[in-house]
Design a protein around this motif. Structure first.
Motif, PDB file in Angstrom:
ATOM      1  N   LYS A  60       0.866  -1.170   0.000  1.00 48.88           N
ATOM      2  CA  LYS A  60       0.000   0.000   0.000  1.00 48.88           C
ATOM      3  C   LYS A  60       0.908   1.227   0.000  1.00 48.88           C
ATOM      4  N   HIS A  61       0.787   2.059  -1.026  1.00 50.31           N
ATOM      5  CA  HIS A  61       1.706   3.187  -1.179  1.00 50.31           C
ATOM      6  C   HIS A  61       1.024   4.230  -2.061  1.00 50.31           C
ATOM      7  N   GLY A  62       0.839   5.429  -1.512  1.00 48.00           N
ATOM      8  CA  GLY A  62       0.136   6.482  -2.239  1.00 48.00           C
ATOM      9  C   GLY A  62      -1.059   6.921  -1.416  1.00 48.00           C
ATOM     10  N   ILE A  63      -2.213   7.044  -2.044  1.00 47.44           N
ATOM     11  CA  ILE A  63      -3.443   7.448  -1.366  1.00 47.44           C
ATOM     12  C   ILE A  63      -4.346   6.228  -1.228  1.00 47.44           C
ATOM     13  N   GLY A  64      -4.915   6.058  -0.020  1.00 44.11           N
ATOM     14  CA  GLY A  64      -5.795   4.919   0.183  1.00 44.11           C
ATOM     15  C   GLY A  64      -6.740   5.101   1.358  1.00 44.11           C
TER      16      GLY A  64
ATOM     17  N   TRP B 221      -0.198   6.677   2.316  1.00 49.24           N
ATOM     18  CA  TRP B 221       0.446   5.424   2.729  1.00 49.24           C
ATOM     19  C   TRP B 221       1.874   5.419   2.212  1.00 49.24           C
ATOM     20  N   GLU B 222       2.752   4.772   2.971  1.00 47.02           N
ATOM     21  CA  GLU B 222       4.139   4.607   2.551  1.00 47.02           C
ATOM     22  C   GLU B 222       4.596   3.213   2.967  1.00 47.02           C
TER      23      GLU B 222
ATOM     24  N   TYR C 125      -0.165  12.607   5.457  1.00 48.85           N
ATOM     25  CA  TYR C 125      -1.330  13.373   5.892  1.00 48.85           C
ATOM     26  C   TYR C 125      -2.556  12.480   5.768  1.00 48.85           C
ATOM     27  N   GLY C 126      -3.400  12.470   6.810  1.00 49.79           N
ATOM     28  CA  GLY C 126      -4.582  11.631   6.757  1.00 49.79           C
ATOM     29  C   GLY C 126      -5.668  12.070   7.716  1.00 49.79           C
TER      30      GLY C 126
END
Length: 192
Positions: free
Chosen positions: A125-129, A143-144, A151-152
């Protein structure tokens, strides 16, 4: 992982079994469909082009708890849209594959109704989710490497909402927490 190709039974008029791979009987035939059954009872239903799995295919892996992959292949690897069902861990992945890895937008759904929808890079999972727990708690943000980092916004099922910096799933950095009764905290967080 697929079983050793020497442990197979091939059904199809256009293929021969050799000790190391599959070859066409007729080199003028470029595209055909066949079913390969491995000694462990795993099965591959596939179209072959120039001796490679290309196009739509379905692989039922009996060694790995009857897991199933159904989707598109390029040069023997999942590449494009596909659905993977892991019967051992009760999870379904539906989305985009690239070079045999999850790469692009996808959705994971677990038996307990945990849910993720978002971006993947190299099966992480990497990016926006967006991630939802069984109790209804919801995270939407960055996500990283399989971690909620960046930021979330976290909406808790019974407490309130946090918006701000997140590090490895924890409120860490500048953020704002709003409780249901109207109270707010705006400022720095460290390790929740």
């Amino acid at each position: 992982d697929k079983p050793n190709p020497t442990d197979i039974n091939i059904k199809g008029h256009f293929l021969l079994k050799t000790q190391t791979n599959h070859i066409y009987k007729d080199n003028t035939t470029k595209t055909n469909f066949c079913i390969i059954t491995y000694k462990d009872n795993s099965k591959l239903f596939s179209k072959f082009t120039n001796n490679e799995i290309t196009g739509w295919a379905k692989f039922i892996n009996s060694q790995y708890y009857n897991s199933i992959f159904s989707g598109y292949y390029i040069s023997n690897h999942p590449d494009g849209y596909g659905i993977y069902i892991d019967n051992k861990n009760s999870v379904i992945y539906e989305g985009i594959w690239k070079d045999n890895e999850l790469n692009g937008i996808g959705t994971e759904i677990w038996k307990d109704e945990t849910y993720y929808r978002g971006e993947y890079v190299n099966s992480k999972k990497h990016g926006i989710g967006m991630y939802r727990w069984p109790d209804g708690t919801l995270y939407q943000g960055e996500w990283e490497n399989d971690q909620m980092t960046g930021y979330g916004a976290i909406t808790y099922s019974d407490e309130g909402m946090y918006t701000g910096q997140v590090v490895k799933g924890l409120m860490d950095g500048y953020g704002e927490f709003s409780w249901r009764d109207g109270k707010k905290y705006i400022g720095e967080y460290s390790n929740n």
